[in-house]
Every structure is written in C-alpha cells, then in structure tokens.
Scaffold this motif. Sequence first.
Motif, PDB file in Angstrom:
ATOM      1  N   ARG A 125       9.504  -1.097  -4.617  1.00 16.77           N
ATOM      2  CA  ARG A 125       8.419  -0.808  -5.553  1.00 16.77           C
ATOM      3  C   ARG A 125       7.190  -0.356  -4.792  1.00 16.77           C
ATOM      4  N   SER A 126       6.482   0.628  -5.294  1.00 16.04           N
ATOM      5  CA  SER A 126       5.284   1.134  -4.629  1.00 16.04           C
ATOM      6  C   SER A 126       4.191   0.068  -4.659  1.00 16.04           C
ATOM      7  N   ALA A 127       3.791  -0.383  -3.465  1.00 18.32           N
ATOM      8  CA  ALA A 127       2.743  -1.402  -3.387  1.00 18.32           C
ATOM      9  C   ALA A 127       1.403  -0.847  -3.861  1.00 18.32           C
ATOM     10  N   ALA A 128       1.134   0.416  -3.532  1.00 17.05           N
ATOM     11  CA  ALA A 128      -0.138   1.018  -3.952  1.00 17.05           C
ATOM     12  C   ALA A 128      -0.234   1.062  -5.474  1.00 17.05           C
ATOM     13  N   ARG A 129       0.884   1.422  -6.124  1.00 12.75           N
ATOM     14  CA  ARG A 129       0.881   1.452  -7.590  1.00 12.75           C
ATOM     15  C   ARG A 129       0.847   0.041  -8.156  1.00 12.75           C
ATOM     16  N   ARG A 130       1.492  -0.882  -7.471  1.00 14.52           N
ATOM     17  CA  ARG A 130       1.563  -2.267  -7.960  1.00 14.52           C
ATOM     18  C   ARG A 130       0.182  -2.906  -8.038  1.00 14.52           C
ATOM     19  N   ILE A 131      -0.673  -2.660  -7.033  1.00 12.75           N
ATOM     20  CA  ILE A 131      -1.997  -3.276  -7.034  1.00 12.75           C
ATOM     21  C   ILE A 131      -3.094  -2.316  -7.482  1.00 12.75           C
ATOM     22  N   GLY A 132      -2.707  -1.122  -7.916  1.00  9.36           N
ATOM     23  CA  GLY A 132      -3.703  -0.171  -8.419  1.00  9.36           C
ATOM     24  C   GLY A 132      -4.540   0.467  -7.337  1.00  9.36           C
ATOM     25  N   LEU A 133      -3.943   0.713  -6.169  1.00 11.76           N
ATOM     26  CA  LEU A 133      -4.644   1.399  -5.084  1.00 11.76           C
ATOM     27  C   LEU A 133      -4.177   2.842  -5.056  1.00 11.76           C
ATOM     28  N   ASP A 134      -4.450   3.562  -6.123  1.00 14.91           N
ATOM     29  CA  ASP A 134      -4.001   4.940  -6.236  1.00 14.91           C
ATOM     30  C   ASP A 134      -5.077   5.775  -6.922  1.00 14.91           C
ATOM     31  N   GLY A 135      -4.801   7.055  -7.026  1.00 10.61           N
ATOM     32  CA  GLY A 135      -5.784   7.963  -7.611  1.00 10.61           C
ATOM     33  C   GLY A 135      -5.454   8.370  -9.028  1.00 10.61           C
TER      34      GLY A 135
END
Length: 292
Positions: A125-135
Amino acid sequence: MTDDVAAPGRSSTPTGAPTGDLTAASTAASTAAPSPSPSPSAARRRVTAEIWIVLGLSLGQSAVYALVNIAARLTAGTPLAQQSATLNPSRSPRPYLDLTYQLLGIGFALVPVVLALFLLSAHGRSAARRIGLDGSRPGRDLGVGVGLAALIGIPGLGLYALGRAVGLTVEIQASALDAAWWTIPVLILAALKNALLEEVVVVGYLTERLGELRWSPVVIVLVSSVLRGSYHLYQGIGPFVGNLVMGLVFAEYYRRRRRVMPLVVAHTVLNVVAFVGYALIPADVLAAIGLG
C-alpha cells in the motif's frame, strides 16, 4: 544391453537417483504447508519494537537529549532567561564546507522519514497516500496549512515573549549561518526538513502504528503531542508548552482528516518565517524585540 543415451522424447535421470524419489520430493515441496502467520501478540511485539527503533533513530533520540539538556540548563546556576539556543548553527568558517555540512545534515535527517514511509508500505500500500502526503489536494492543503500556521504561530510568539518575561524560556537564535548566497535556500530546506521529519514520524507514522496496536485515539493524540513538546525542551519550558499545544492541534487534525500534507505546509511556513525572517531582520531590531 542397455543404451546409456536417453531415447528421444524421454527424460534422463542422474545415476543413483531413482525417479520415484525425485517425484516424491517434488510433490512434497509443492504441497508443503505455508509458514504460519504470527500470533496477534507476536505481531504486537514486532510493531512495538519497530516504533522504538524508528523513534530511537529520530525524534525519540532528540527527546532524550532534550531532557538531559534542560536538566543541565536548570542546574547550571544561570537563569534560563540568560541562556540561549541556536537552531541553525554554522558548521565551518569556510563557506563551501559549511554548505556541504548543512546539506549532508539535511539529507541524513530525512532518512528516518524514508524509513517510516517504507515500513508503512510493507504490504504494497502506498504510504504517502495512506497518510495523505501527496499532491491530490494542493489548493486545499495549502489553504489549511497557512491557516494552521497562523493559528499556531501568532499565539506562539506571545507565548515565547511571556516565557522570556517570566524566565522560563531561553533566548532562541533561529539562525547563526554566515551571510552567503546559499544561506536563505539552506534555511528553507532546513524548514522543510524539520516539517517532514516531525509531521511524518510524530503524527502520520506514530498515529498509524499506535492505531494498529489498538490504542485509544485520545491517548494517541496525547502521546504524539507530548513527544513533540519533549524534544523542544532544550529551548525551555515555554517552547515545551507551545509545542505541546501545537501537537494537540496537529495530531487531532490528522486523526480526523488522515492528511499530513497540510501539517507539513503549516510547519514549513512557521519555520521559514522564523528562520529566514531571523536571518533578514537587522541585529538591532532583533535585540529590541528580545530575539537577538
């Protein structure tokens, strides 16, 4: 007489290795039972150990040093108000060597961030997407981030001034870098580094992992905020309280929204204003307002 060469279309078997044994071994390997899943208690112990390792390599380590530092300050015989702390010190009188040290420090400080994201993405699972560290929500994240920065920053200045007045806060020098063409860019990078390290590890990673351990949301928010305050103790009691409050606001926002990007934006804005503003304001003005 038997032929030593296998006939076309037939498979050869090494001498001394009966075909039946090979077939049985192959069948046993293909039907072997999968490794048993770890028990819930073993999984909990593993996650707990992982948390201690990540914190021990990053801000947990900083918290321990800050506790020792504040103990040393309080027992030094000099009032806290007469002591100082420098947030971005120069590492060398030689400008390009100083630049090298600054960039190396920023780069290596981000390794725990990469580690935390790597661990959170262990199951694909994408960690960036999981914690909302995305654009995915740039406009909204920017707006919320700036709003949080104002909410925290303006009262924070008042708390700093109050702490200085009552002798509970040391004099904070936000930057001691010599003036060079790279000073402001490095201070901006340092601001972003601190924001990523604190918000990803102390808010995103810690909240997710403690949630997996079935900790209550209230306790998770308290643990995150106390940890944030503790590694700022080297600045005095006032900054501890201020960062504790900031931690409560940020951790609760993340608990509700599951997005760490607005927190990174807010923290970066706060740091840029403090670091770059300090570097640009004349020394006599800083002294007049109690910051120099």
